[in-house]
Design an enzyme around this catalytic site. Structure first.
Site, short mmCIF file in Angstrom:
data_model
loop_
_atom_site.label_atom_id
_atom_site.label_comp_id
_atom_site.label_asym_id
_atom_site.label_seq_id
_atom_site.Cartn_x
_atom_site.Cartn_y
_atom_site.Cartn_z
N HIS A 1 0.83 -1.20 0.00
CA HIS A 1 0.00 0.00 0.00
C HIS A 1 0.87 1.26 0.00
O HIS A 1 2.07 1.22 0.28
CB HIS A 1 -0.93 0.01 1.22
CG HIS A 1 -0.18 -0.12 2.52
ND1 HIS A 1 0.54 0.90 3.08
CD2 HIS A 1 0.00 -1.19 3.34
CE1 HIS A 1 1.10 0.50 4.20
NE2 HIS A 1 0.80 -0.77 4.39
N ASP B 1 4.08 -4.53 3.47
CA ASP B 1 5.54 -4.65 3.45
C ASP B 1 5.99 -6.05 3.87
O ASP B 1 6.92 -6.61 3.28
CB ASP B 1 6.19 -3.60 4.36
CG ASP B 1 5.53 -3.48 5.74
OD1 ASP B 1 4.60 -4.25 6.05
OD2 ASP B 1 5.94 -2.58 6.51
#
Length: 501
Positions: A77, A375
């Site tokens: 994101h 991540d």
């Protein structure tokens, strides 16, 4: 009544194990540089993309003897606010005014029992507990009550960078390679999915808008489906909350990292620089955890100086040491344990591999996939495939899985596509002449298991044979993820080291 929360009226908090999950028109190609006041910092929090490929680079990256067949992109994101309010003793505001989307919200609403639908437009405000328990609206320091972000929310900057990712994908796959059509008329060849976390969902919306702006969707006849999963089934991040064994392993490796780093000169250096703003000495398992400190540093770097921490937090050695330690805490398990790899991202890789195989045999195949993730997903996938650079993935990082088919000099297929009978047959699918390449943040990477002779395109190790890639993924794919999540719970120690082949 509105209030700007200060240190005295809002306390710091820390999530379980420092994990961030579940806290709750056609445009020119956008490029973005880090804020000027952070220009000297070498470690990236925000991904700064390279210029588009030149014709010479394009010819080398996409040789004429290979025909592009399918693309699957997983991406982190965009930039977001921190997961929790911390460091207000540095005068850092707990609520950030970087979410203009709060003034643009619409909700699908049912108007009548006769199945008539419309949209409710509204502005979102964020309420909190003020002095003496009074309910108050939060606001920025200049008094703005609208545009305030929730913790962990995608910010305006994050929307810009994910839009820019979509624009780069359009420039490459539509304008340069002409792999995708200029206009979107049928959404069925697209596989779109995100984790159930709002910032990942909104990032997917932005990336797809960059890939196909509104002006290219005017003749859309069949809308694409955006998929999501219930939390118990999610595999677009390492699902510790719904896999007891994975959580057990994650805590074991976190404890190992604490034993490894807490008493080192590097940790002492970190504490000498920022310890005055911590309630306890800096540590992997401190309060906040070291990963929580990194989260705040990276989130502030990604935004403007109004959310600037003291300069000591941006000391190059502080950032280098924190990244080194948190990467070790979160991702060593993928390099050392086959069980960790299977439970963390094995099922996700299996899904990606299956779509590659379906591309060979299915008449209505997936041509392009976009998956909004985190991540921890990006780093775990790279580490599982032996391609991790041990750097924390910046916001909007992406991995493109590209499938190619060998063609002869006349640009005709050099291998025959098999039908569904081969998919279910004893011999499986004929993958001869098919190759897989990964591009991480626009740069090709080499999968470790594809380096031996015969497992890659001659002369270029980055083009893994599909058969070799399939074998690599099947080694880390759990036959029954839920059953394995309930197994080995009596083994709390670090498992034996099982390095990648």
């Amino acid at each position: 009544m509105s209030v700007v929360i200060t240190q005295s009226s809002h306390c710091q908090s820390e999530g379980q194990h420092g994990r961030e999950i579940f806290q709750y028109k056609t445009c020119p190609i956008l490029t973005r540089s880090p804020p000027k006041h952070f220009a000297q910092i070498p470690i990236m929090a925000t991904f700064v993309p390279r210029p588009p490929y030149s014709p010479e680079e394009l010819e080398k990256l996409y040789p004429k003897n290979l025909q592009l067949e399918q693309i699957q992109v997983i991406f982190r994101h965009g930039e977001r606010t921190p997961i929790n309010a911390r460091f207000m003793n540095t005068d850092l505001p707990p609520f950030w005014n970087f979410c203009k989307a709060a003034k643009q919200f619409k909700a699908a609403v049912l108007e009548s029992p006769t199945d008539i639908w419309s949209h409710l437009s509204y502005h979102r405000g964020i309420e909190t507990i003020g002095p003496n328990g009074v309910a108050v609206m939060t606001s920025s320091r200049d008094g703005d009550e609208e545009g305030i972000c929730l913790f962990g929310e995608l910010t305006d900057t994050g929307r810009q960078t994910t839009l820019a990712l979509g624009q780069r994908l359009r420039h490459l796959y539509v304008d340069q390679l002409q792999f995708l059509d200029k206009e979107l008329k049928d959404g069925r060849p697209f596989y779109l999915r995100s984790s159930p976390v709002p910032r990942a969902q909104e990032s997917l919306h932005q990336v797809f808008t960059g890939l196909y702006p509104p002006s290219t969707r005017t003749n859309l006849t069949i809308a694409p489906i955006i998929r999501t999963r219930n939390a118990a089934d999610e595999n677009l991040y390492p699902n510790e909350n719904n896999c007891r064994r994975l959580l057990q392993l994650a805590r074991a490796f976190a404890d190992l990292a604490a034993q490894t780093w807490n008493k080192t000169p590097e940790m002492a250096y970190i504490d000498s620089k920022i310890g005055k703003w911590l309630s306890v000495p800096a540590a992997i398992d401190g309060h906040p955890r070291l990963s929580g400190i990194q989260d705040h540093i990276n989130s502030t770097i990604a935004h403007d100086k109004s959310v600037h921490l003291p300069d000591e937090f941006y000391d190059p050695k502080v950032r280098e040491y924190i990244e080194m330690m948190t990467v070790d805490e979160w991702f060593r398990g993928y390099e050392q344990s086959s069980e960790y790899r299977r439970l963390g991202v094995g099922n996700l890789l299996a899904n990606i591999k299956d779509r590659m195989i379906e591309d060979i045999v299915a008449p209505e195949k997936t041509k392009f996939a976009l998956m909004g993730c985190h991540d921890t997903t990006i780093a775990a996938v790279l580490a599982t495939l032996g391609a991790f650079d041990k750097k924390w993935p910046p916001f909007t990082s992406s991995i493109a899985f590209e499938v190619f088919r060998a063609v002869d000099g006349a640009n005709k297929p050099a291998v025959k596509k098999w039908g569904w009978d081969s998919w279910f047959g004893r011999k499986g699918v004929n993958t001869d002449g098919y190759y897989v390449r990964l591009r991480y943040n626009d740069n090709p990477v080499v999968v470790k298991g594809c380096k031996p002779a015969g497992k890659h395109l001659e002369g270029d190790e980055s083009f893994c044979t599909l058969e070799a890639f399939k074998e690599i993924v099947e080694k880390v794919s759990p036959p029954d993820w839920r059953a394995e999540c309930r197994s080995n719970l009596d083994k709390s120690d670090i498992p034996p080291v099982e390095l990648l082949d």
